[in-house]
Write an enzyme that holds these catalytic residues in place. Structure first.
Site, PDB file in Angstrom:
ATOM      1  N   HIS A  22       1.945   4.456  -2.934  1.00 50.18           N
ATOM      2  CA  HIS A  22       2.126   5.907  -2.794  1.00 50.18           C
ATOM      3  C   HIS A  22       3.499   6.332  -3.301  1.00 50.18           C
ATOM      4  CE1 HIS A  22      -1.582   6.354  -0.645  1.00 50.18           C
ATOM      5  NE2 HIS A  22      -1.183   5.733   0.459  1.00 50.18           N
ATOM      6  N   HIS A  25       0.850  -1.202   0.000  1.00 48.68           N
ATOM      7  CA  HIS A  25       0.000   0.000   0.000  1.00 48.68           C
ATOM      8  C   HIS A  25       0.884   1.250   0.000  1.00 48.68           C
ATOM      9  CE1 HIS A  25      -3.399   2.561   1.686  1.00 48.68           C
ATOM     10  NE2 HIS A  25      -2.332   3.276   1.980  1.00 48.68           N
ATOM     11  N   GLU A  26       1.830   1.291   0.932  1.00 51.69           N
ATOM     12  CA  GLU A  26       2.741   2.441   1.006  1.00 51.69           C
ATOM     13  C   GLU A  26       3.645   2.509  -0.219  1.00 51.69           C
ATOM     14  OE1 GLU A  26       2.387   4.743   3.169  1.00 51.69           O
ATOM     15  OE2 GLU A  26       0.870   3.660   4.331  1.00 51.69           O
TER      16      GLU A  26
END
Length: 410
Positions: A26, A22-23
């Site tokens: 980004h 998820h990170e």
């Protein structure tokens, strides 16, 4: 026990990997647009190790609960150095900032889709239609027999095992899988719902006419009257014989090519179900509190990462890998959708602020005014803290419930 522990660890590891990716979503999109990414770490707390490659520091921390991606100037209030200022995230176009902030959730959706696709070509995908059968239109055909036992609590109702004192009247009366029930006590059985009502009203030796292999047979089944919790949460006494309807197949299998559209369709259904669960979430919170103090735990109620990991461990212990992977995919979809809610400090909250600025400036432009400045996040801090406290409280409740009164696989 060892299989259970391995299952818990594997499920927790799967969640950690999902959050780390998820990170990473980004980070990758931010770098692609030219934003300055200072740090990308997996975990929280003290640093185990780190290294710097280019302008970004990468590392691992001791507490493996999530991670973070530090992008310079995510809001106009973030401090940036003079060399970072031109590449501060808040200076970029609205659509680019939206892509970066939604990339984490999109990563969860991609992961969930991949897991479901692999399930489709191996274990198969759950047939959601089997969970939404219209029993009033289902033929009264028996797929198999089961236990008939008293059930005065929700946990007992959902217990498919054979607890002490349970009976198997259908077996004793000679009913077999594949039998189509034509009548009960002389009354025609035209649907599964009708058959259920007839059996509930029966008691003692009862005549069942069935069709088996093209022939009609008359069986006598001794129907016991047992206490049962109804849909209105009232305990009543009904007739039961322990039979299972012959409905749609539980799992649907696909080849590598057919699995692609099937997975897309299934993913859409899962998104809809996830949305319904989120809407129902507030009304399920009292049930969590009740479960902590000894009440029956709703098997369809919310679970924390702790509870999901325990269920994953039980699935591995029982060899039910399809449940393990389905739960992992479902959790990825849930996290992805939840993270897009327009509430700070979630990514969806930041996206809402970005688009507020965009719409506000467009309206100001129509009136011949200059664009307004960035939103002052300090004015939103009180609302943010309230939401953080509420979220933390609900997390604490679900974790506590998952420890003292966990949801278990039947």
């Amino acid at each position: 026990m060892l299989a259970y522990i391995i299952g818990v660890v594997l499920f927790a590891l799967g969640i950690c990997i999902s959050v780390a990716l998820h990170e990473a979503g980004h980070m990758v999109t931010a770098k692609a647009f030219g934003m300055k990414v200072r740090r990308y770490f997996i975990g929280f707390g003290p640093t185990i190790f780190s290294f710097k490659r280019g302008e970004t520091e990468y590392g691992l921390k001791w507490i493996p609960l999530g991670g973070f991606c530090d992008i310079a100037g995510m809001t106009a209030l973030d401090e940036v150095t003079p060399d970072e200022a031109p590449r501060a995230m808040w200076r970029f176009k609205t659509w680019k900032r939206t892509v970066v902030m939604s990339a984490g959730s999109i990563t969860h959706f991609i992961l969930g889709f991949i897991v479901l696709y692999l399930m489709a070509i191996t274990f198969g995908l759950p047939n959601l239609a089997a969970n939404n059968v219209d029993y009033s239109k289902l033929a009264p055909v028996v797929a198999g027999t089961s236990c008939a036992h008293a059930a005065t609590t929700l946990q007992q109702v959902n217990d498919d095992s054979c607890p002490p004192g349970s009976l198997r009247p259908a077996d004793a009366g000679g009913l077999k899988a594949g039998d189509k029930v034509l009548s009960v006590a002389g009354q025609p059985a035209t649907s599964w719902t009708g058959l259920q009502q007839q059996i509930k009203a029966a008691g003692g030796p009862t005549k069942f006419v069935v069709e088996r292999g093209g022939r009609q047979l008359t069986l006598t089944i001794d129907v016991p009257r047992l206490a049962r919790l109804g849909t209105d949460n009232q305990v009543t006494t009904i007739g039961m014989i322990g039979i299972i309807p012959q409905g749609p197949p539980g799992m649907l299998h696909y080849n590598g090519l057919d699995a692609v559209p099937a997975t897309f369709v299934f993913t859409g259904d899962l998104f809809a179900e996830t949305g319904e669960r989120l809407l129902q979430f507030p009304q399920r919170v009292p049930g969590i509190v009740d479960a902590i103090f000894g009440g029956d735990r709703d098997p369809n109620g919310p679970v924390s990462v702790v509870g999901a990991s325990r269920i994953g461990g039980e699935a591995v212990e029982q060899g039910l890998w399809q449940i393990f992977f389905f739960l992992l995919a479902s959790l990825n979809f849930f996290i992805g959708v939840f993270n897009l809610l327009p509430l700070l400090p979630l990514d969806g909250g930041h996206i809402a602020v970005v688009w507020y600025e965009r719409v506000r400036d467009w309206l100001r432009g129509l009136r011949g005014k200059a664009a307004g400045g960035p939103v002052d996040y300090t004015k939103l801090s009180a609302i943010t803290m309230v939401l953080v406290v509420i979220g933390g409280g609900i997390t604490l409740l679900t974790v506590t419930a998952d420890i003292v009164n966990p949801i278990r696989l039947q």
